[in-house]
Motif scaffolding. Structure first.
Motif, PDB file in Angstrom:
ATOM      1  N   ASP A 163       0.820  -1.214   0.000  1.00 34.78           N
ATOM      2  CA  ASP A 163       0.000   0.000   0.000  1.00 34.78           C
ATOM      3  C   ASP A 163       0.853   1.262   0.000  1.00 34.78           C
ATOM      4  OD1 ASP A 163      -2.175  -1.666   0.096  1.00 34.78           O
ATOM      5  OD2 ASP A 163      -2.659  -1.268   2.198  1.00 34.78           O
ATOM      6  N   THR A 164       2.069   1.165   0.549  1.00 32.31           N
ATOM      7  CA  THR A 164       2.999   2.287   0.578  1.00 32.31           C
ATOM      8  C   THR A 164       4.349   1.815   0.039  1.00 32.31           C
ATOM      9  OG1 THR A 164       3.738   1.791   2.827  1.00 32.31           O
ATOM     10  CG2 THR A 164       1.849   3.292   2.578  1.00 32.31           C
ATOM     11  N   TYR A 192       2.404  -0.638  -6.098  1.00 34.88           N
ATOM     12  CA  TYR A 192       1.204  -0.300  -5.332  1.00 34.88           C
ATOM     13  C   TYR A 192       0.088  -1.319  -5.549  1.00 34.88           C
ATOM     14  CZ  TYR A 192       2.766   4.384  -3.935  1.00 34.88           C
ATOM     15  OH  TYR A 192       3.426   5.432  -3.356  1.00 34.88           O
ATOM     16  N   HIS A 196      -4.234   2.342  -4.916  1.00 34.02           N
ATOM     17  CA  HIS A 196      -3.154   3.063  -4.263  1.00 34.02           C
ATOM     18  C   HIS A 196      -2.148   3.549  -5.310  1.00 34.02           C
ATOM     19  CE1 HIS A 196      -4.726   0.876  -0.739  1.00 34.02           C
ATOM     20  NE2 HIS A 196      -4.224   1.880  -0.037  1.00 34.02           N
ATOM     21  N   GLY A 197      -1.484   4.626  -4.967  1.00 35.90           N
ATOM     22  CA  GLY A 197      -0.464   5.165  -5.844  1.00 35.90           C
ATOM     23  C   GLY A 197      -0.804   6.543  -6.378  1.00 35.90           C
ATOM     24  N   SER A 237       1.526   2.642 -10.066  1.00 37.98           N
ATOM     25  CA  SER A 237       0.258   2.714  -9.329  1.00 37.98           C
ATOM     26  C   SER A 237      -0.650   1.540  -9.656  1.00 37.98           C
ATOM     27  CB  SER A 237      -0.461   4.022  -9.655  1.00 37.98           C
ATOM     28  OG  SER A 237       0.292   5.128  -9.211  1.00 37.98           O
TER      29      SER A 237
END
Length: 263
Positions: A163-164, A192, A196-197, A237
């Motif tokens: 996610d990060t 990601y 997310h991204g 992403s």
């Protein structure tokens, strides 16, 4: 019986379970002409089963955690799996690393802490090495003072997707970095997760119109390209929810010497 040199350590081929049998004796050349036999190096073979902690004394044939003078071997037999995970907060130095598995199997070394390998990494068929510690603003925390070789069927990567941007492949090889035909540095889908991204665009409706319409109508419309063209280090992403499509991960290779892409 004769054996082979594995990261400078003589290991027998005869173990039907896919494990390695350490020979004993003095330095010599085997009857089949194998050289570089080293009977003095401390060798630790993974015995931690399907998955376990690198730092567990019960996970090693030596009954102790590998140290700076230890040649580490992580292996699995046919259709077997073995994963040794070095947890965060425990940087490690050891002599060499060999990772391999039999047909249909997977042997994996996952390092969530920096590692320094005093000699070499040898990733053989069905072997996977995931190095997750990184430093985008400085020298790699993962250092190999001699050679890295990724043989056919071997993979060097990092863990993902995430996610990060918490894990990236960042390695410094001071010798020759060799990727044989069929081997790979592969961070596909290690970036990601979905939704997310920086570049993620949620677009409705996803029918008719053009790609430009999708972007202009998206919840997060008007996204721009991000990162550096010359030295990209950001994840790719992810796509929308439920699509199971992830961005590409990050590979930062520091090789002052030679990169050899054989085949």
């Amino acid at each position: 019986e004769d054996g082979q040199s594995v990261s400078g350590v003589s290991v027998s081929d005869s173990d039907a379970s896919g494990g390695a049998t350490i020979m004993a004796g003095t330095s010599s050349v085997g009857v089949s002409g194998n050289v570089n036999w080293d009977f003095e190096t401390d060798v630790a073979i993974w015995t931690g089963g399907t998955a376990g902690s690198f730092n567990s004394v019960s996970s090693w044939s030596t009954g102790r955690v590998p140290g700076a003078d230890t040649a580490v071997v992580i292996s699995a037999g046919d259709c077997e799996t073995a994963t040794a995970t070095l947890p965060a907060g425990s940087p490690m130095t050891f002599k060499s690393l060999t990772v391999k598995a039999g047909s249909g199997g997977t042997a994996k070394f996952v390092a969530d802490s920096p590692v320094v390998i005093r000699e070499s990494i040898d990733i053989q068929a069905n072997g996977v090495v995931e190095l997750n510690a990184f430093d985008e603003n400085g020298t790699s925390p993962n250092i190999v003072t001699n050679n890295v070789r990724i043989r056919s069927g071997g993979i060097l990567s990092h863990t993902g997707p995430n996610d990060t941007e918490s894990k990236k492949l960042h390695i410094r090889c001071l010798g020759t970095f060799t990727v044989d035909a069929g081997g790979a540095v592969d961070v596909t889908a290690k970036g990601y997760t979905e939704k997310h991204g920086i570049g993620w665009v949620r677009c409705y409706p996803m029918h008719a119109g053009t790609a430009r319409d999708y972007a202009s109508n998206g919840t997060y419309a008007n996204k721009y390209a991000y990162g550096s063209v010359r030295t990209p280090t950001e994840y790719g992403s992810g796509a929308g929810a439920g699509e199971n499509t992830y961005g590409g991960g990050t590979a930062i290779l520091e090789v002052p010497g030679v990169i050899d892409r054989s085949g």
